[in-house]
Design an enzyme around this catalytic site. Structure first.
Site, PDB file in Angstrom:
ATOM      1  N   ASP A   1      22.765  22.648 -13.232  1.00  0.00           N
ATOM      2  CA  ASP A   1      23.784  23.460 -12.569  1.00  0.00           C
ATOM      3  C   ASP A   1      23.319  23.895 -11.179  1.00  0.00           C
ATOM      4  OD1 ASP A   1      26.160  24.866 -12.320  1.00  0.00           O
ATOM      5  OD2 ASP A   1      26.020  25.748 -14.324  1.00  0.00           O
TER       6      ASP A   1
ATOM      7  N   ASP B   1      35.205  24.355 -14.098  1.00  0.00           N
ATOM      8  CA  ASP B   1      35.003  25.392 -15.110  1.00  0.00           C
ATOM      9  C   ASP B   1      36.301  25.729 -15.826  1.00  0.00           C
ATOM     10  OD1 ASP B   1      32.327  25.642 -14.927  1.00  0.00           O
ATOM     11  OD2 ASP B   1      32.299  27.497 -13.777  1.00  0.00           O
TER      12      ASP B   1
HETATM   13  C1  GLA Z   1      28.475  27.576 -14.322  1.00  0.00           C
HETATM   14  C2  GLA Z   1      28.913  26.338 -15.066  1.00  0.00           C
HETATM   15  C3  GLA Z   1      29.385  26.713 -16.446  1.00  0.00           C
HETATM   16  C4  GLA Z   1      28.259  27.409 -17.171  1.00  0.00           C
HETATM   17  C5  GLA Z   1      27.780  28.597 -16.376  1.00  0.00           C
HETATM   18  C6  GLA Z   1      26.541  29.211 -16.995  1.00  0.00           C
HETATM   19  O1  GLA Z   1      29.542  28.401 -14.035  1.00  0.00           O
HETATM   20  O2  GLA Z   1      29.905  25.654 -14.351  1.00  0.00           O
HETATM   21  O3  GLA Z   1      29.796  25.560 -17.149  1.00  0.00           O
HETATM   22  O4  GLA Z   1      27.212  26.505 -17.409  1.00  0.00           O
HETATM   23  O5  GLA Z   1      27.473  28.258 -15.049  1.00  0.00           O
HETATM   24  O6  GLA Z   1      26.075  30.278 -16.287  1.00  0.00           O
END
Ligand code: GLA
Length: 709
Positions: free
Chosen positions: A450, A514
């Site tokens: 990420d 997301d």
């Molecule tokens: C980001 C990612 C999510 C999740 C969060 C965790 O927003 O896109 O899918 O993994 O971080 O903190």
């Protein structure tokens, strides 16, 4: 080759010709389009000749692959450099072809007085027709050479192009498209977010006002780069137009010492005479066959279970083991433990940087959970965000100087985090050691990598370093992949803020957004499908009430959207009704049964009325096809439109079955059981089409066509 001579280089792939003309100004695109015989290239020169307009200079300066001041170009330049104020006007007149085949050429241009040389590296991929080009510049002089801008390529467009489609978006709503006329002037997108970005995907399609998904010319462009970018489409006053892309450099970011080179990211481009969908199919084939590793290509994309929207930061082994059991029961094949497993990470204010398992939460480490997951037959994946650090972490307390920053400006936090300076070797070594030891200690076969913030202050010891940071990230990924070649990596960046071919060359899957809201996802997935195939596009069944939009959508609809990507789930399975569990289970087995087709077939976006969204996946041999039609909102008319099963073989006959939702009722899908068992000719299916039944908003129908012998 020297001034006043002319050379034609004709590259050709299966169905495309890309012809370059090199004259005393340098190389430019002479023709790019449907294949024509290489032997006719000189005729193209004659046809291409333009008469000078009244009141213009004695020479029309060509649109070079990298237009310069020295060439006298008056549109957007492809190169901007100087040596303490000099050499901005270099004349790259010494031209050599370093390599040349039918699909590949390297052209070198030099100005020995200025001590500068340029190199164009151009490949037209034979099988997929995708053009790949980049430009490098070398300092052959004694003093430092400041590079302000060096494009990957400037590609001239045919005169009939009068519109461009660009991409915009935001967190949880990426890959929105907009069409705009290509008027005289410049369509310009500059991204300074330090990552590919949610709001300015580095892609562009140039086309005509009449181009549709299935008809008309379309030229697609994408910069494979995960840092800052600059993409432009210019129509000049003289009627000529072009697309230009490259890395957006910050002042002083690249000052080449003597002998050093700067190499631009790669520009990927393709064209189609038959609409946007077939253009996308070329990019899809390219990603599938050239960008992804052999292992990923061969392995069916396993169904994911991701813990994020089920538990967020509330980790405990027992709950996670229960979720793992449930996930395996419904058919998951990979369990991904998301954020929250490492030191002090009880919320998003602490812990980033301390990549050690939190022993308060996992007293015996991750072994009991991983063993349990592996025991169910699933693979295990782990979330990391290596480039980031929370000020509330041991790493930051010990190394406050390890971050990117502006010299005097106060730090800007985003999600309570700062960005590590990957251009520093100790930082890279620390991250490599941490991730390597996790991968060595545990049976982890997948990393969700990420990157959850823009980079506001990409400074390293006072010097701008976004370019170097991006290269350092690629190098870290490469090194880890070399050491752990079977570990797959997902590129996630607050959802879809780092999706591009640059990162995809080092990763295997992208987290699209997301937002798991199935209706929003339909549009996001439609946008991403311009350049990315479904097998890399993470697509999860989310909770009943979407955590981002709070919209409540049926399991039927959520599943119908998720099966068309690399399918997964991201919800608390213990909260499902037994009916929802059954539906999910059935959808997963439908995905598994058809994933070969879904991930290898030609993706066709269908043009529909505004109340709907539809697309198809048709196997290369046209023996099988899946069509999806979702009614998003209330339809103005009694019944929806006719669905034309295009892209199939007119000469063949097919069985047509409604495969989703299972056990449909007239309430959701009208009486279309009359279709079952019927055989229709390809001609009738594609030319007459099916009158769809009355449907409710937020419902989807999925049809399967199978050719009969
Ligand atoms: C980001 C990612 C999510 C999740 C969060 C965790 O927003 O896109 O899918 O993994 O971080 O903190």
């Amino acid at each position: 080759m020297h001034a006043h001579s002319e050379k034609i280089i004709a590259l050709e792939s299966n169905s495309t010709s890309f012809i370059i003309n090199i004259n005393d100004s340098g190389p430019s695109v002479l023709y790019w389009g449907e294949k024509i015989a290489a032997s006719t290239a000189t005729q193209v020169v004659t046809m291409h000749q333009r008469n000078m307009g009244p009141g213009t200079a004695s020479k029309e300066v060509p649109i070079l692959l990298c237009p310069t001041h020295g060439s006298g170009f008056m549109g957007q330049h492809g190169l901007s450099l100087h040596r303490s104020g000099h050499n901005w006007d270099m004349h790259l007149s010494d031209i050599h072809i370093l390599e040349q085949t039918a699909q590949h050429v390297i052209i070198k241009l030099s100005d020995s007085n200025a001590g500068v040389s340029l190199q164009h590296n151009i490949t037209l991929d034979k099988e997929t027709d995708v053009l790949i080009c980049n430009t490098s510049v070398t300092n052959n002089g004694a003093d430092g050479l400041t590079i302000d801008w060096c494009n990957a390529g400037t590609l001239a467009l045919p005169s009939f192009i009068d519109q461009v489609t660009g991409f915009h978006g935001r967190w949880a709503n990426e890959f929105q498209t907009h069409k705009t006329d290509l008027n005289i002037g410049v369509y310009l997108r500059e991204n300074l977010r330090g990552r590919t970005s949610h709001d300015s995907f580095p892609g562009l399609v140039a086309h005509t006002k009449n181009t549709t998904e299935q008809n008309g010319p379309a030229y697609g462009f994408h910069l494979g780069w995960s840092g800052n970018h600059r993409i432009a489409a210019e129509k000049m006053f003289d009627g000529r137009s072009f697309v230009q892309m490259g890395e957006k450099l910050i002042a002083g970011e690249v000052i080449l010492p003597s002998g050093a080179s700067y190499c631009s990211p790669k520009l990927y481009a393709a064209f189609s005479t038959s609409g946007f969908s077939s253009l996308s199919q070329k990019f899809h084939r390219f990603v599938r066959t050239k960008l992804l590793t052999e292992e990923v290509r061969k392995k069916p994309r396993p169904v994911h279970y991701n813990t994020w929207e089920a538990v967020y930061f509330n980790h405990d082994t027992l709950t996670l083991q229960t979720l793992a059991d449930k996930a395996a029961e419904v058919g998951a094949e990979r369990f991904v433990l998301d954020d929250g497993w490492f030191s002090a990470r009880r919320d998003d204010t602490a812990g980033l940087g301390d990549w050690f398992v939190d022993h308060d939460v996992y007293p015996e480490g991750l072994h009991p959970l991983i063993d349990h997951v592996l025991g169910t037959g699933m693979e295990f994946g782990l979330w990391v965000e290596p480039e980031m650090v929370n000020p509330n972490s041991d790493l930051y307390r010990n190394h406050p100087d390890w971050i990117l920053k502006a010299t005097d400006a106060p730090h800007i936090r985003s999600r309570n985090q700062l960005v590590l300076d990957l251009t520093k070797e100790p930082v890279r070594e620390y991250l490599y050691e941490r991730i390597d030891s996790l991968l060595s200690e545990y049976k982890i076969s997948y990393l969700k990598w990420d990157m959850n913030r823009d980079i506001h202050h990409p400074g390293s010891d006072g010097v701008a370093a976004n370019s170097a940071q991006t290269h350092a990230l690629y190098a870290l990924l490469k090194r880890l992949r070399e050491k752990h070649p079977t570990v797959e990596i997902e590129s996630c960046s607050s959802g879809g803020a780092r999706i591009d071919y640059g990162i995809l060359a080092h990763t295997d899957r992208v987290w699209t957004s997301d937002s798991n809201d199935a209706l929003d996802r339909l549009n996001i997935q439609r946008g991403i499908s311009f350049f990315f195939p479904s097998n890399v596009m993470g697509s999860h069944v989310g909770p009943r009430d979407c955590h981002i939009t709070r919209r409540i959508l049926s399991m039927d609809l959520r599943a119908a959207t998720a099966i068309f990507g690399h399918m997964g789930m991201e919800l608390n399975l213990t909260e499902l009704t037994s009916e929802e569990t059954e539906t999910l289970k059935t959808a997963i087995s439908l995905y598994k049964k058809n994933r070969d087709l879904l991930h290898s077939g030609n993706h066709i976006r269908l043009d529909t009325k505004d109340h709907a969204s539809a697309f198809a996946v048709v196997s290369e041999c046209q023996n099988e096809a899946v069509f999806s039609y979702t009614q998003i909102k209330t339809c103005d008319e009694t019944a929806p439109e006719t669905l034309f099963f295009i892209g199939i073989n007119h000469e063949k006959s097919y069985t047509l079955d409604l495969i989703w939702p299972l056990g449909f009722t007239s309430k959701t899908a009208g009486d279309i059981s009359r279709l079952n068992g019927h055989i229709f000719s390809g001609d009738v299916l594609s030319k007459v089409g099916l009158q769809l039944p009355h449907m409710h908003p937020e419902t989807a129908l999925v049809f399967m066509l199978k050719a009969i012998d």
